[in-house]
Motif scaffolding. Structure first.
Motif, short mmCIF file in Angstrom:
data_model
loop_
_atom_site.label_atom_id
_atom_site.label_comp_id
_atom_site.label_asym_id
_atom_site.label_seq_id
_atom_site.Cartn_x
_atom_site.Cartn_y
_atom_site.Cartn_z
N ASN A 155 0.81 -1.22 0.00
CA ASN A 155 0.00 0.00 0.00
C ASN A 155 0.85 1.28 0.00
O ASN A 155 0.73 2.09 -0.90
N GLU A 156 1.68 1.43 1.04
CA GLU A 156 2.42 2.70 1.16
C GLU A 156 3.75 2.50 1.87
O GLU A 156 3.89 1.65 2.74
N VAL A 157 4.69 3.37 1.51
CA VAL A 157 5.90 3.57 2.29
C VAL A 157 5.68 4.85 3.10
O VAL A 157 5.19 5.85 2.57
N ILE A 158 5.99 4.79 4.40
CA ILE A 158 5.72 5.92 5.28
C ILE A 158 7.04 6.38 5.90
O ILE A 158 7.74 5.60 6.55
N LEU A 159 7.37 7.65 5.69
CA LEU A 159 8.61 8.20 6.23
C LEU A 159 8.36 8.76 7.62
O LEU A 159 7.47 9.61 7.81
N ALA A 160 9.19 8.34 8.59
CA ALA A 160 9.03 8.78 9.98
C ALA A 160 10.38 8.79 10.67
O ALA A 160 10.50 8.44 11.83
N ALA A 161 11.42 9.21 9.96
CA ALA A 161 12.78 9.15 10.49
C ALA A 161 13.23 10.45 11.13
O ALA A 161 14.40 10.59 11.49
N GLY A 162 12.30 11.39 11.29
CA GLY A 162 12.63 12.65 11.95
C GLY A 162 13.13 13.71 10.97
O GLY A 162 13.37 13.44 9.79
N ALA A 163 13.27 14.94 11.47
CA ALA A 163 13.49 16.10 10.60
C ALA A 163 14.85 16.12 9.92
O ALA A 163 15.03 16.83 8.93
N VAL A 164 15.80 15.37 10.46
CA VAL A 164 17.12 15.33 9.84
C VAL A 164 17.23 14.16 8.87
O VAL A 164 17.77 14.29 7.77
N HIS A 165 16.67 13.02 9.27
CA HIS A 165 16.89 11.80 8.47
C HIS A 165 15.82 11.53 7.43
O HIS A 165 16.09 10.86 6.44
N SER A 166 14.59 12.00 7.62
CA SER A 166 13.60 11.80 6.55
C SER A 166 14.04 12.50 5.25
O SER A 166 13.99 11.90 4.18
N VAL A 177 4.51 11.14 4.66
CA VAL A 177 5.41 11.59 5.73
C VAL A 177 4.58 11.82 6.99
O VAL A 177 3.60 12.56 6.96
N VAL A 178 4.95 11.18 8.10
CA VAL A 178 4.13 11.32 9.32
C VAL A 178 4.90 11.89 10.51
O VAL A 178 4.43 11.83 11.63
N ASP A 179 6.08 12.44 10.26
CA ASP A 179 6.87 12.92 11.40
C ASP A 179 6.96 14.45 11.41
O ASP A 179 6.27 15.13 10.65
N VAL A 180 7.81 14.95 12.27
CA VAL A 180 7.93 16.38 12.53
C VAL A 180 8.47 17.13 11.31
O VAL A 180 8.38 18.37 11.24
N SER A 181 9.02 16.40 10.34
CA SER A 181 9.57 17.11 9.18
C SER A 181 8.48 17.74 8.31
O SER A 181 8.77 18.65 7.56
N ALA A 182 7.24 17.28 8.46
CA ALA A 182 6.18 17.82 7.60
C ALA A 182 5.57 19.13 8.12
O ALA A 182 4.72 19.71 7.44
#
Ligand code: FAD
Ligand code: NAG
Ligand code: NAG
Ligand code: NAG
Ligand code: NAG
Ligand code: NAG
Ligand code: NAG
Ligand code: NAG
Ligand code: NAG
Length: 628
Positions: free
Chosen positions: A296-307, A584-589
């Motif tokens: 279904n999906e790839v979800i990025l959640a590696a934080g604001a530096v690593h995403s 993208v589900v982390d703070v980087s968004a």
């Protein structure tokens, strides 16, 4: 948030993360082989707040399979993770990553703090669990993001937490007030007040009131300006840390459809054309590359530096940067890695001639006091160790207008800047347009009594932290090689906008005003840094440049949710523009940093995003009313 003493210690510490493979007690911690042999519905890169919250909610449906891949290990419940007064868990954060020289801070470099473990930042953070001002979220929505305003988020804030009211006698003594109507009582993350206040803190409370700062009814009601007691991510039965691991992993450990792969780096997203199909991953310390498929999906959640690092390594980002490293371009997306923000901390230190014993410093420095408090904590879950080490319990959160009578001139100074000239030369026109739109929005917030530009907290000992939480400066994250194991270049961009240092100066002066009130003067404070002898603006600004720390580990905003023609990377559903099946589900968004600590908002956003993802993928949604 992140008090001052830690930072000094950090500059000296270099710890290598534990290399022993620590498999958790749960069967669904999988090996790299099992993961690559399984096809999942969703593969999540990063097991921090955003990643685990979404994984938990998606796996509520037993037919949905989720794999979370986390770079770090699972903690072992060490006291420095669980016991607030024994904080800080240095073994569970990224070590050895520093910023590039900060040109406006005498070219100094600074540590870049983030969690590296299951739970991410929530495992290592200072446990402050605070929502941001309603008008700040409304500002996000106004930038083109329907659904991210305060009213839309409030039900998810409630869903995310289990609020426990303080003991009424203690609440009265400590001036804690709260509104049940804005809290949730069935959620996974514990929200409670530490049952201890240092005896000197009332002096500061009265001093803050004496300069006209109002007492907040409940700083989590959307109006966080004022004077209040900290709410913490703390289990009220044990007085131990409540974090993404306990709330969104341990709690649902029986689910066979929820897999976790630890000590493994997601190195790339794989695409067929413009559709994300899975990821490649490499167990840390090896060179073996595995593939896993996400149906279904790839979800990025590696934080604001690593995403942004992962996206750039995958060929999604500013074309010139990718080409300079020979990375094949999947999509030229100029916003990836721009718009980097953090909040800043100017430590102000004192010598007191007659402070009230004990203080937060005694936990650190007086072994007899520590031993007494540890015994009390172990036997009754009470005392000073229920407070995060080095922190006090009270905060003032200040709008610009409450900070300085000079507010109109500061807004005019900001308005007079040319946004393009504050960004690096050659910045993409869409990124400049988005920055200009943000600045307009933020200047409106500067003019509001309800939006915080800073907060001040005295730890009852030698240190006051003066946080500047609404900067106009912007930095960047850029890959520096094609390997996931090389750090990206992290530029805080601190003080690139000349308004920011003026805001810090105003907050330092406000802090002096509080310290000058009779109840604080009774304690005999002498300001050591920046130093009582420094009185002119220029003298204080020189000291700020030398002493400020440009990060309180609230990194954000590097894959901003903004329109594509405003340098945006994701849309309001957090889907990456121009690609399929990538979210993208982390703070980087976040578009810009709102005026408080991030974690409460990330838990709520994770809850909301889980519903968005379920709806998009035809998975039944559990009605919000179930959680009320
Ligand atoms: C020392 C410290 C103190 C803080 N204090 C507070 C506080 O008191 N209150 C508050 O609200 N906030 C605080 N914060 C900030 C807060 O914890 C973070 O903003 C929050 O955790 C960010 O959540 P996230 O989901 O975006 O990312 P994170 O929680 O950072 O999770 C990202 C995860 O991705 C992993 N990862 C990175 N790269 C890869 C890769 N290539 N492959 C696989 N996994 C990867 C990381 O190891 C990490 O576990 C603090 C942070 C720190 C570090
Ligand atoms: C994974 O699949 C390969 C080939 O399909 C097989 O040889 C191997 O045993 C599998 N490994 C595990 C751990 O299931
Ligand atoms: C909320 O927390 C309290 C205190 O720990 C606990 O007794 C209660 O069971 C929790 N509620 C839920 C729904 O988890
Ligand atoms: C609570 O508020 C009262 C009135 O302002 C003040 O006298 C007292 O010191 C405060 N106590 C604490 C612990 O903040
Ligand atoms: C927030 O509180 C302040 C005073 O504490 C008040 O002036 C303001 O109107 C409040 N704003 C909202 C949106 O409730
Ligand atoms: C992983 O996938 C990539 C591209 O999708 C492919 O080139 C590579 O051969 C695969 N590697 C393995 C080990 O299957
Ligand atoms: C701090 O105060 C103590 C007395 O309480 C005094 O002896 C000492 O010299 C002071 N230090 C500084 C740097 O002023
Ligand atoms: C250290 O703590 C002990 C126990 O509370 C106390 O009796 C003693 O006075 C403290 N020492 C100092 C130097 O404050
Ligand atoms: C970036 O890469 C260059 C070339 O490999 C290297 O010399 C430099 O140290 C790297 N910078 C950082 C901050 O890692």
């Amino acid at each position: 948030m992140f008090p001052t003493l830690v930072i000094a210690a950090l500059l000296a510490i270099q710890v290598s993360a534990g290399s022993n493979k620590h498999l958790g007690k749960f069967a669904r911690v999988v090996t790299p082989e099992v993961a690559s042999n399984t096809t999942y519905n969703f593969v999540i890169a990063g097991g921090g707040i955003g990643g685990l919250t979404v994984a938990d909610r998606l796996t509520e449906d037993p037919s949905i399979t989720v794999l979370v891949i986390e770079y770090g290990p699972i903690d072992k419940g060490e006291p420095y993770v669980l016991v607030p007064g024994e904080w800080v868990p240095v073994f569970y954060w990224w070590n050895g990553i520093t910023s590039v020289p900060q040109v406006h801070l005498n070219n100094a470099v600074y540590p870049v703090l983030m969690g590296q473990c299951v739970g991410g930042g929530s495992t290592v953070n200072a446990m402050f669990l605070h929502r941001c001002p309603a008008v700040d979220y409304d500002g996000w929505a106004a930038l083109g993001n329907p659904g991210w305003d305060w009213d839309s988020l409030l039900p998810y804030f409630k869903k995310s937490e289990n609020f426990t009211a303080p003991n009424p006698v203690f609440a009265q003594q400590s001036n804690i007030t709260y509104q049940n109507s804005v809290h949730g009582f069935k959620g996974p993350v514990h929200a409670s007040y530490s049952p201890y206040t240092y005896p000197g803190s009332g002096h500061w409370w009265e001093a803050a009131k004496a300069v006209g700062i109002p007492e907040s009814i409940d700083p989590n009601n959307g109006n966080d300006t004022g004077l209040f007691t900290l709410l913490r991510a703390l289990d009220p039965d044990t007085e131990t840390r409540s974090y993404a691991k306990t709330a969104h992993y341990d709690r649902v450990s029986f689910r066979p459809n929820y897999h976790l792969l630890t000590e493994t780096a997601v190195s790339r997203i794989t695409f067929t054309g413009k559709t994300a199909t899975g990821v490649q991953y490499i167990p840390v310390g090896t060179t073996q590359v595995y593939n896993v498929t996400a149906r279904n999906e790839v979800i990025l959640a590696a934080g604001a530096v690593h995403s942004p690092q992962i996206l750039q390594l995958s060929g999604v980002g500013p074309k010139a940067l990718l080409q300079s490293l020979g990375i094949p371009v999947v999509l030229d997306l100029p916003g990836v890695g721009t718009n980097f923000q953090d909040q800043l901390n100017m430590p102000v230190t004192y010598n007191f001639t007659s402070n009230v014993f004990p203080t937060a410093d005694d936990v650190q420095n007086n072994a007899t006091f520590f031993a007494e408090q540890l015994a009390l904590y172990n036997s009754a879950h009470l005392g000073a160790l229920t407070l995060t080490a080095q922190t006090g319990n009270n905060v003032v959160s200040l709008s610009l207008k409450e900070t300085t009578t000079n507010w109109a001139a500061l807004i005019a100074l900001a308005a007079s800047q040319d946004p393009a000239s504050l960004l690096p030369p050659g910045s993409d026109p869409t990124v400049i347009a988005g920055y200009a739109a943000q600045r307009q929005q933020i200047l409106e917030l500067y003019a509001s009594y309800d939006s915080a530009i800073g907060s001040i907290s005295w730890n009852t000992g030698a240190t006051t932290s003066v946080y500047m939480v609404k900067p106009l400066s912007r930095g960047s994250i850029k890959v520096n090689s094609t390997s996931i194991f090389d750090n990206p270049l992290v530029d805080f961009g601190a003080f690139t906008d000349p308004t920011d240092i003026e805001l810090v100066l105003a907050l330092v002066r406000k802090n002096r005003q509080i310290m000058a009130q009779p109840t604080m003067q009774q304690l005999g404070p002498l300001e050591l840094t920046p130093g009582a002898a420094l009185t002119t603006d220029d003298q204080i600004k020189t000291a700020i440049i030398a002493q400020i720390v440009p990060s309180i580990a609230h990194e954000c905003c590097t894959l901003p949710m903004l329109p594509l023609d405003h340098g945006g990377v994701v849309d309001p559903n957090r889907l990456v523009y121009g690609l399929k099946n990538l979210r993208v589900v982390d703070v980087s968004a976040w578009p810009f940093t709102p005026g408080s600590a991030p974690s409460a908002t990330l838990y709520a956003a994770g809850e909301k995003l889980a519903d968005i993802i379920k709806i998009a993928n035809g998975i039944p949604v559990i009605p919000l009313s179930t959680y009320e």
